[in-house]
Design a protein around this motif. Sequence first.
Motif, PDB file in Angstrom:
ATOM      1  N   ALA A   6      33.324 -66.471   7.056  1.00 18.93           N
ATOM      2  CA  ALA A   6      33.846 -65.138   6.728  1.00 18.93           C
ATOM      3  C   ALA A   6      32.976 -64.492   5.654  1.00 18.93           C
ATOM      4  N   VAL A   7      32.396 -63.349   5.994  1.00 15.52           N
ATOM      5  CA  VAL A   7      31.621 -62.584   5.011  1.00 15.52           C
ATOM      6  C   VAL A   7      32.541 -61.510   4.441  1.00 15.52           C
ATOM      7  N   VAL A   8      32.728 -61.554   3.136  1.00 13.83           N
ATOM      8  CA  VAL A   8      33.669 -60.636   2.496  1.00 13.83           C
ATOM      9  C   VAL A   8      33.047 -60.040   1.235  1.00 13.83           C
ATOM     10  N   SER A  32      26.075 -64.677  -1.111  1.00 15.54           N
ATOM     11  CA  SER A  32      25.226 -64.174  -0.026  1.00 15.54           C
ATOM     12  C   SER A  32      24.851 -62.723  -0.294  1.00 15.54           C
ATOM     13  N   THR A  33      23.965 -62.215   0.520  1.00 13.81           N
ATOM     14  CA  THR A  33      23.494 -60.841   0.359  1.00 13.81           C
ATOM     15  C   THR A  33      23.462 -60.162   1.712  1.00 13.81           C
ATOM     16  N   GLY A  34      24.058 -58.983   1.788  1.00 17.06           N
ATOM     17  CA  GLY A  34      24.071 -58.245   3.044  1.00 17.06           C
ATOM     18  C   GLY A  34      22.691 -57.717   3.389  1.00 17.06           C
ATOM     19  N   GLY A  35      22.328 -57.819   4.645  1.00 13.06           N
ATOM     20  CA  GLY A  35      20.998 -57.405   5.072  1.00 13.06           C
ATOM     21  C   GLY A  35      20.798 -55.898   5.037  1.00 13.06           C
ATOM     22  N   PHE A  36      21.870 -55.141   5.196  1.00 15.03           N
ATOM     23  CA  PHE A  36      21.751 -53.687   5.263  1.00 15.03           C
ATOM     24  C   PHE A  36      21.748 -53.067   3.869  1.00 15.03           C
ATOM     25  N   LEU A  37      22.778 -53.370   3.087  1.00 15.95           N
ATOM     26  CA  LEU A  37      22.890 -52.777   1.752  1.00 15.95           C
ATOM     27  C   LEU A  37      22.094 -53.542   0.704  1.00 15.95           C
ATOM     28  N   ARG A  38      21.750 -54.785   1.019  1.00 15.68           N
ATOM     29  CA  ARG A  38      21.053 -55.656   0.051  1.00 15.68           C
ATOM     30  C   ARG A  38      21.876 -55.842  -1.219  1.00 15.68           C
ATOM     31  N   LEU A  39      23.194 -55.864  -1.032  1.00 13.83           N
ATOM     32  CA  LEU A  39      24.094 -56.102  -2.152  1.00 13.83           C
ATOM     33  C   LEU A  39      24.721 -57.480  -1.992  1.00 13.83           C
ATOM     34  N   GLY A  40      25.113 -58.035  -3.121  1.00 15.81           N
ATOM     35  CA  GLY A  40      25.765 -59.333  -3.073  1.00 15.81           C
ATOM     36  C   GLY A  40      27.093 -59.266  -2.350  1.00 15.81           C
ATOM     37  N   ASN A  41      27.354 -60.268  -1.546  1.00 13.23           N
ATOM     38  CA  ASN A  41      28.690 -60.446  -0.999  1.00 13.23           C
ATOM     39  C   ASN A  41      28.968 -61.944  -0.993  1.00 13.23           C
ATOM     40  N   THR A  42      30.061 -62.336  -0.402  1.00 15.35           N
ATOM     41  CA  THR A  42      30.449 -63.746  -0.436  1.00 15.35           C
ATOM     42  C   THR A  42      30.678 -64.240   0.982  1.00 15.35           C
ATOM     43  N   GLU A  90      27.496 -42.313   4.281  1.00 17.77           N
ATOM     44  CA  GLU A  90      28.625 -43.133   3.873  1.00 17.77           C
ATOM     45  C   GLU A  90      28.790 -44.285   4.857  1.00 17.77           C
ATOM     46  N   VAL A  91      28.912 -45.506   4.338  1.00 17.91           N
ATOM     47  CA  VAL A  91      29.195 -46.651   5.209  1.00 17.91           C
ATOM     48  C   VAL A  91      30.514 -47.286   4.776  1.00 17.91           C
ATOM     49  N   GLN A  92      31.233 -47.783   5.751  1.00 22.11           N
ATOM     50  CA  GLN A  92      32.479 -48.501   5.494  1.00 22.11           C
ATOM     51  C   GLN A  92      32.152 -49.986   5.435  1.00 22.11           C
ATOM     52  N   ILE A  93      32.570 -50.645   4.375  1.00 21.90           N
ATOM     53  CA  ILE A  93      32.318 -52.082   4.222  1.00 21.90           C
ATOM     54  C   ILE A  93      33.642 -52.838   4.299  1.00 21.90           C
ATOM     55  N   GLY A  94      33.627 -53.869   5.096  1.00 21.50           N
ATOM     56  CA  GLY A  94      34.807 -54.742   5.150  1.00 21.50           C
ATOM     57  C   GLY A  94      35.877 -54.225   6.077  1.00 21.50           C
ATOM     58  N   GLY A  95      37.034 -54.822   5.862  1.00 23.44           N
ATOM     59  CA  GLY A  95      37.514 -55.953   5.118  1.00 23.44           C
ATOM     60  C   GLY A  95      36.686 -57.210   5.195  1.00 23.44           C
ATOM     61  N   GLY A  96      36.636 -57.905   6.351  1.00 21.94           N
ATOM     62  CA  GLY A  96      35.873 -59.128   6.442  1.00 21.94           C
ATOM     63  C   GLY A  96      35.180 -59.196   7.788  1.00 21.94           C
ATOM     64  N   THR A  97      34.013 -59.851   7.796  1.00 18.70           N
ATOM     65  CA  THR A  97      33.308 -60.111   9.057  1.00 18.70           C
ATOM     66  C   THR A  97      33.450 -61.592   9.343  1.00 18.70           C
ATOM     67  N   ILE A  98      34.078 -61.907  10.471  1.00 17.38           N
ATOM     68  CA  ILE A  98      34.509 -63.285  10.713  1.00 17.38           C
ATOM     69  C   ILE A  98      33.868 -63.851  11.978  1.00 17.38           C
ATOM     70  N   PHE A  99      33.307 -65.034  11.844  1.00 17.68           N
ATOM     71  CA  PHE A  99      32.783 -65.784  12.988  1.00 17.68           C
ATOM     72  C   PHE A  99      33.607 -67.071  13.088  1.00 17.68           C
ATOM     73  N   VAL A 100      33.973 -67.442  14.312  1.00 19.08           N
ATOM     74  CA  VAL A 100      34.679 -68.706  14.530  1.00 19.08           C
ATOM     75  C   VAL A 100      33.817 -69.580  15.441  1.00 19.08           C
TER      76      VAL A 100
HETATM   77  P1  2BA Z   1      25.494 -55.467   4.961  1.00 17.35           P
HETATM   78  O1  2BA Z   1      24.524 -55.910   5.994  1.00 17.35           O
HETATM   79  O2  2BA Z   1      24.964 -55.118   3.622  1.00 17.35           O
HETATM   80  O3  2BA Z   1      26.285 -54.214   5.580  1.00 17.35           O
HETATM   81  C1  2BA Z   1      27.186 -53.466   4.792  1.00 17.35           C
HETATM   82  C2  2BA Z   1      27.826 -52.377   5.618  1.00 17.35           C
HETATM   83  O4  2BA Z   1      26.811 -51.456   6.034  1.00 17.35           O
HETATM   84  C3  2BA Z   1      28.458 -52.891   6.911  1.00 17.35           C
HETATM   85  O5  2BA Z   1      29.777 -53.292   6.629  1.00 17.35           O
HETATM   86  C4  2BA Z   1      28.366 -51.691   7.823  1.00 17.35           C
HETATM   87  O6  2BA Z   1      29.425 -50.776   7.590  1.00 17.35           O
HETATM   88  C5  2BA Z   1      27.084 -51.011   7.360  1.00 17.35           C
HETATM   89  N1  2BA Z   1      25.952 -51.385   8.206  1.00 17.35           N
HETATM   90  C6  2BA Z   1      25.399 -52.589   8.360  1.00 17.35           C
HETATM   91  N2  2BA Z   1      24.338 -52.542   9.196  1.00 17.35           N
HETATM   92  C7  2BA Z   1      24.219 -51.259   9.571  1.00 17.35           C
HETATM   93  C8  2BA Z   1      23.311 -50.555  10.431  1.00 17.35           C
HETATM   94  N3  2BA Z   1      22.301 -51.170  11.068  1.00 17.35           N
HETATM   95  N4  2BA Z   1      23.519 -49.216  10.591  1.00 17.35           N
HETATM   96  C9  2BA Z   1      24.508 -48.577   9.963  1.00 17.35           C
HETATM   97  N5  2BA Z   1      25.399 -49.187   9.136  1.00 17.35           N
HETATM   98  C10 2BA Z   1      25.258 -50.513   8.952  1.00 17.35           C
HETATM   99  P2  2BA Z   1      30.400 -54.520   7.404  1.00 17.35           P
HETATM  100  O7  2BA Z   1      30.199 -54.341   8.887  1.00 17.35           O
HETATM  101  O8  2BA Z   1      31.799 -54.678   6.937  1.00 17.35           O
HETATM  102  O9  2BA Z   1      29.536 -55.799   7.000  1.00 17.35           O
HETATM  103  C11 2BA Z   1      29.652 -56.354   5.693  1.00 17.35           C
HETATM  104  C12 2BA Z   1      28.677 -57.479   5.541  1.00 17.35           C
HETATM  105  O10 2BA Z   1      29.008 -58.497   6.502  1.00 17.35           O
HETATM  106  C13 2BA Z   1      27.229 -57.132   5.864  1.00 17.35           C
HETATM  107  O11 2BA Z   1      26.611 -56.578   4.741  1.00 17.35           O
HETATM  108  C14 2BA Z   1      26.649 -58.497   6.222  1.00 17.35           C
HETATM  109  O12 2BA Z   1      26.396 -59.244   5.052  1.00 17.35           O
HETATM  110  C15 2BA Z   1      27.811 -59.136   6.966  1.00 17.35           C
HETATM  111  N6  2BA Z   1      27.720 -58.931   8.419  1.00 17.35           N
HETATM  112  C16 2BA Z   1      28.252 -57.924   9.115  1.00 17.35           C
HETATM  113  N7  2BA Z   1      27.994 -58.068  10.425  1.00 17.35           N
HETATM  114  C17 2BA Z   1      27.257 -59.183  10.530  1.00 17.35           C
HETATM  115  C18 2BA Z   1      26.672 -59.865  11.635  1.00 17.35           C
HETATM  116  N8  2BA Z   1      26.783 -59.416  12.915  1.00 17.35           N
HETATM  117  N9  2BA Z   1      25.985 -61.003  11.397  1.00 17.35           N
HETATM  118  C19 2BA Z   1      25.856 -61.463  10.134  1.00 17.35           C
HETATM  119  N10 2BA Z   1      26.401 -60.865   9.041  1.00 17.35           N
HETATM  120  C20 2BA Z   1      27.091 -59.739   9.247  1.00 17.35           C
END
Ligand code: 2BA
Length: 109
Positions: A6-8, A32-42, A90-100
């Motif tokens: 779970a990425v949260v 962990s760090t999100g690939g899109f925002l490059r911000l810390g997450n867990t 504007e991007v919506q983040i969360g609640g959680g991204t879940i893999f099972v």
């Molecule tokens: P980030 O990659 O930093 O993405 C943060 C938010 O930015 C995402 O929220 C989404 O709303 C937006 N976003 C991401 N990629 C985008 C893109 N190519 N174009 C437009 N908007 C984009 P969430 O979807 O809630 O994702 C939160 C975090 O969960 C992500 O942080 C990443 O760390 C993880 N995550 C999400 N989907 C994933 C996946 N398919 N595989 C691995 N990790 C994932």
Amino acid sequence: MKLVIAVVQDQDVPELMDSLVEKGFRATKLASTGGFLRLGNTTLLIGIEDWQIDDVIEIVRTTCRTRSRMVAPTTPVAPSMGPYASSPVEVQIGGGTIFVLDVVRFEKV
Ligand code: 2BA
């Protein structure tokens, strides 16, 4: 057995961990760090029995909130717009991204 990944958002982790532990789940917390925002997450690793999947997802759903954030894109969104788009979006983040995942084997030695 299943492994829930779970990425949260960091802000939701204390309440999420409290809820998981309170319900008897075991979890491992990774920075962990999100690939899109490059911000810390867990990222949480949660090992569970198959019948517990819905319970875990419900805990994530109720403890992790959706938040919006304005970001300035640093990658081209369309060829016609040139290499960089200047307007924040504007991007919506969360609640959680879940893999099972299925767990082939689990051992504590
Ligand atoms: P980030 O990659 O930093 O993405 C943060 C938010 O930015 C995402 O929220 C989404 O709303 C937006 N976003 C991401 N990629 C985008 C893109 N190519 N174009 C437009 N908007 C984009 P969430 O979807 O809630 O994702 C939160 C975090 O969960 C992500 O942080 C990443 O760390 C993880 N995550 C999400 N989907 C994933 C996946 N398919 N595989 C691995 N990790 C994932």
